[in-house]
Design a protein around this motif. Structure first.
Motif, PDB file in Angstrom:
ATOM      1  N   GLN A 546       0.848  -1.187   0.000  1.00 51.03           N
ATOM      2  CA  GLN A 546       0.000   0.000   0.000  1.00 51.03           C
ATOM      3  C   GLN A 546       0.891   1.248   0.000  1.00 51.03           C
ATOM      4  O   GLN A 546       1.802   1.365   0.820  1.00 51.03           O
ATOM      5  CB  GLN A 546      -0.912  -0.023   1.227  1.00 51.03           C
ATOM      6  N   TRP A 547       0.631   2.156  -0.961  1.00 48.64           N
ATOM      7  CA  TRP A 547       1.395   3.396  -1.098  1.00 48.64           C
ATOM      8  C   TRP A 547       0.509   4.579  -0.724  1.00 48.64           C
ATOM      9  O   TRP A 547      -0.682   4.597  -1.037  1.00 48.64           O
ATOM     10  CB  TRP A 547       1.845   3.603  -2.549  1.00 48.64           C
ATOM     11  N   THR A 548       1.097   5.588  -0.108  1.00 49.00           N
ATOM     12  CA  THR A 548       0.389   6.853   0.119  1.00 49.00           C
ATOM     13  C   THR A 548       1.337   8.010  -0.199  1.00 49.00           C
ATOM     14  O   THR A 548       2.459   8.061   0.326  1.00 49.00           O
ATOM     15  CB  THR A 548      -0.096   6.989   1.569  1.00 49.00           C
ATOM     16  N   PHE A 549       0.878   8.915  -1.074  1.00 42.69           N
ATOM     17  CA  PHE A 549       1.600  10.152  -1.397  1.00 42.69           C
ATOM     18  C   PHE A 549       0.860  11.302  -0.715  1.00 42.69           C
ATOM     19  O   PHE A 549      -0.346  11.492  -0.937  1.00 42.69           O
ATOM     20  CB  PHE A 549       1.648  10.366  -2.909  1.00 42.69           C
ATOM     21  N   ALA A 550       1.583  12.068   0.084  1.00 41.89           N
ATOM     22  CA  ALA A 550       0.925  13.074   0.920  1.00 41.89           C
ATOM     23  C   ALA A 550       0.353  14.230   0.115  1.00 41.89           C
ATOM     24  O   ALA A 550      -0.694  14.790   0.477  1.00 41.89           O
ATOM     25  CB  ALA A 550       1.907  13.599   1.964  1.00 41.89           C
ATOM     26  N   GLU A 551       1.006  14.628  -0.982  1.00 39.65           N
ATOM     27  CA  GLU A 551       0.590  15.798  -1.764  1.00 39.65           C
ATOM     28  C   GLU A 551       0.616  15.483  -3.250  1.00 39.65           C
ATOM     29  O   GLU A 551       1.303  14.556  -3.694  1.00 39.65           O
ATOM     30  CB  GLU A 551       1.549  16.979  -1.494  1.00 39.65           C
ATOM     31  N   ALA A 552      -0.114  16.293  -4.031  1.00 40.12           N
ATOM     32  CA  ALA A 552      -0.029  16.201  -5.487  1.00 40.12           C
ATOM     33  C   ALA A 552       1.306  16.772  -5.949  1.00 40.12           C
ATOM     34  O   ALA A 552       1.930  17.597  -5.267  1.00 40.12           O
ATOM     35  CB  ALA A 552      -1.185  16.952  -6.132  1.00 40.12           C
ATOM     36  N   GLY A 553       1.757  16.320  -7.112  1.00 45.20           N
ATOM     37  CA  GLY A 553       2.999  16.825  -7.672  1.00 45.20           C
ATOM     38  C   GLY A 553       3.838  15.696  -8.251  1.00 45.20           C
ATOM     39  O   GLY A 553       3.381  14.543  -8.356  1.00 45.20           O
ATOM     40  N   THR A 554       5.062  16.014  -8.619  1.00 45.62           N
ATOM     41  CA  THR A 554       5.971  15.046  -9.229  1.00 45.62           C
ATOM     42  C   THR A 554       7.012  14.594  -8.209  1.00 45.62           C
ATOM     43  O   THR A 554       7.657  15.417  -7.547  1.00 45.62           O
ATOM     44  CB  THR A 554       6.674  15.646 -10.461  1.00 45.62           C
ATOM     45  N   TYR A 555       7.158  13.264  -8.112  1.00 42.14           N
ATOM     46  CA  TYR A 555       8.111  12.656  -7.190  1.00 42.14           C
ATOM     47  C   TYR A 555       9.119  11.835  -8.006  1.00 42.14           C
ATOM     48  O   TYR A 555       8.733  11.132  -8.949  1.00 42.14           O
ATOM     49  CB  TYR A 555       7.411  11.707  -6.213  1.00 42.14           C
TER      50      TYR A 555
END
Length: 663
Positions: A546-555
């Motif tokens: 399970q992945w979670t990205f805290a904010e929108a944008g490019t990583y």
């Protein structure tokens, strides 16, 4: 979902196999020697379109990579270790049962289903209809949403099998299974695939799956052969013959049949004098034969003996010796024939020298060949500079720049680790544009769509209270990135660490799994949830999380893999790779990607395989293999070919091949 499916695999349990032998559905019995799987990644329902037909079989990563079998040839063993005595009340199968969890226990089987092999066929909307379940208890099948909520996978919304699974688009899915009781279960299944554009359908043949659940008492092995004891070397006419049939293992079976025949060419007849495992008869004919059979409870033959022969000898020895002497004379004549034949190999000389003359003639021929090669190569002896020949070679060259491939849904093994040519490779593998397609990670953008935004992440889970969530169980509308180290199996370098060394982006990135009944579980080596960090698979595995990205944008994530040989501690390390995740709105303004490609180039090599410089004449066309047409004379090409072959050099793809290809 951790899968650890290495070179080791579960051994066949005799008791389980014996149980399965009795199972027969629709006229198809379990294989006499089924493959027993008791751990590892298994796509029990593997659906593929092949030659315009729909195939339902079983694929597994235990004995190999994506090894496929007829379901009837496999026994799926749910070990006693799967027993859970305190299943929470809200979960199917409560209060107790044998549970195969959604997140894999490497000690248990991990059965799921895969319809990705229908991609490209048009028939991509698949229903897997589990039509019947026979066994001692209920079988439940369901999934858990991101935070441990029980969710139905069956078309009717229930949790208990029989039932129908549906994948509207190609997918690879795992679930949580619960078997209520120990024992043997048989599931009958059939797949139907529909073309959503025109409604056409394909239907597979039915298939039968056998699960054995829990530890079962191992029955005594059944005999499979008989020996005959009590046979004498010879009998006198009228002597008593007493024989006993002895099974190769102890058994309670006691139903025997005895048979006799007058000679090895006569027909067998039921014997008089056979009672149980004993036979009593009279010696009357020299060469009479006797055999026995042991029958099972259903009057089937379970074991049989080889025939034994009764020899009757009343000690009349006349005439035997003369016959033997005659035989010796025949052997002596045969030896003379052999001696005469020995001289056939020679061109000159006597019987014993033929082979030597033949060898010498061969040596002279070889000597002539060597002399011809030297002439063709233009060798003048002394310190003359070796001649340089044009040779084709495969080399990597820069590829034409192209747009990055954007993946916004489907099954993706982002960290795909394999050994190849003694090197460790870290790339990306996906089932979106095809089946098991690999790419350089730098050539792909992984798009986490706005639909992934979850605004009510519970307090106990990483990323709470909100973030862009890629769930442990596949959402067909989102990407499902995981990792796969099965490509190291068989190399020795099977203990793999994937070190995500840096993360650059607008917010935190969390990576974790969940336990059987919900709750976050760390999978990083340090025990944390936030990247950077290191993933470790001690044996070859296929894993999702399970992945979670805290904010929108490019990583951008930088990763490197290291594989260790557990037997000697030797290691291999991959080149670093960069992964790009675009989170939120569709990515735009992507930089073009390059990479490398392979093409044939012409280089110079001597007859010994050493690199050398081609002459201007060769490069300008006189000997330039890349030109259209050639000024190379046939005699030059033939001479070069002979020289290269005679020298044993590595340069075997020469101008002759290029000329022939253009003819």
């Amino acid at each position: 979902m951790n899968t650890r499916t290495g070179p080791r695999w579960g051994h066949a349990v005799a008791g389980l196999v014996a149980t399965a032998l009795a199972v027969g559905t629709m006229g198809t019995a379990q294989a006499a020697d089924p493959l027993v799987l008791d751990h590892g990644h298994i796509d029990a329902f593997h659906v593929a379109v092949e030659n315009d037909e729909l195939v339902l079989d079983l694929a597994e990563d235990v004995t190999g990579s994506h090894a496929r079998h007829a379901p009837e040839d496999v026994l799926l063993h749910v070990k006693e270790d799967a027993w859970i005595a305190d299943i929470p009340e809200q979960y199917p199968g409560s209060p107790a049962g044998y549970v195969l969890p959604l997140t894999q226990d490497p000690n248990l089987i991990w059965p799921g289903w895969d319809t990705n092999a229908t991609a490209g066929s048009g028939h991509t909307d698949v229903e897997i209809d589990i039509t019947s379940v026979n066994g001692p208890g209920e079988v439940f099948l369901y999934t858990l949403t991101g935070f441990g909520t029980v969710t139905s996978l069956l078309e009717d919304g229930g949790y208990e099998l029989p039932g129908t699974l549906r994948e509207e688009t190609p997918a690879h899915t795992h679930a949580q299974w619960t078997f209520a009781e120990a024992g043997t279960y048989t599931l009958t299944a059939q797949a139907t695939a529909t073309n959503p554009d025109n409604g056409d359908t394909l239907t597979s043949d039915p298939a039968t799956y056998t699960f054995t659940v829990g530890e079962q008492e191992e029955p005594a092995p059944a005999p499979d052969s008989l020996s005959i004891e009590g046979l004498a070397d010879h009998y006198h006419t009228g002597g008593a013959v007493e024989l006993t049939a002895v099974p190769n293992v102890a058994t309670e079976l006691d139903h025997y049949h005895w048979y006799t025949r007058e000679s090895s060419s006569a027909e067998w007849e039921a014997a008089e004098g056979g009672e149980g495992d004993r036979y009593s008869g009279t010696a009357e004919l020299d060469g009479q034969q006797v055999r026995a059979e042991l029958l099972g409870d259903d009057h089937e033959v379970v074991a049989a003996s080889e025939p034994v022969t009764i020899h009757v000898d009343d000690h009349d020895d006349s005439g035997g010796t003369g016959g033997k002497s005659g035989g010796s004379g025949e052997h002596s004549g045969g030896s003379g024939g052999d001696a005469g034949g020995t001289g056939a190999g020679g061109s000159t000389g006597g019987d014993t020298g033929g082979d030597s003359d033949g060898e010498a003639g061969g040596s002279g021929s070889d000597g002539g060949t060597t002399s011809g090669a030297s002439s063709a190569a233009g060798s003048t002896g002394g310190d003359a500079e070796p001649q340089c020949f044009p040779v084709e070679e495969e080399r990597e060259v820069p590829a034409e720049p192209s747009e990055a491939l954007v993946l916004d849904h489907g099954h993706i093994d982002a960290f795909h680790v394999l050994t190849e040519g003694g090197d460790l490779i870290l790339n990306l593998k996906e089932d979106v544009t095809g089946s098991h397609v690999t790419h350089s990670p730098e050539d792909v953008v992984l798009h986490v769509k706005p639909e992934a935004l979850t605004e009510d992440i519970p307090e106990g889970y990483p990323g709470a209270p909100a973030g862009y969530l890629l769930p442990l169980t596949q959402d067909p509308n989102l990407i499902w990135p995981g990792w796969d180290t099965n490509g190291t199996a068989g190399s020795g370098y099977t203990d793999v660490e994937i070190d995500i060394t840096s993360v650059n982006g607008p917010g935190e990135v969390f990576l974790y799994t969940t336990n059987t009944f919900g709750g976050a579980v760390p999978i990083l080596e340090g025990g944390g949830y936030e990247l950077p960090g290191t993933l470790r698979e001690e044996t070859p595995a296929h894993t999702h999380a399970q992945w979670t990205f805290a904010e929108a944008g490019t990583y951008t994530l930088t990763a490197e893999a290291t594989a260790t040989n557990p037997d000697n501690g030797d290691t291999l390390t991959s080149d670093p790779a960069t992964y790009t995740f675009a989170v939120g709105d569709a990515p735009d303004g992507l930089a073009t990607r390059g990479g490398t490609t392979t093409e044939s180039v012409t280089v110079g090599q001597t007859a010994d395989g050493e690199d050398c410089e081609l002459s201007d004449d060769q490069l300008s066309g006189g000997g330039n293999l890349a030109s259209t047409g050639s000024d190379l004379s046939p005699s030059w090409v033939i001479g070069a070919s002979v020289a290269l072959l005679a020298s044993g050099g590595a340069a075997f793809v020469i101008a002759r091949r290029r000329l022939a290809a253009r003819a």
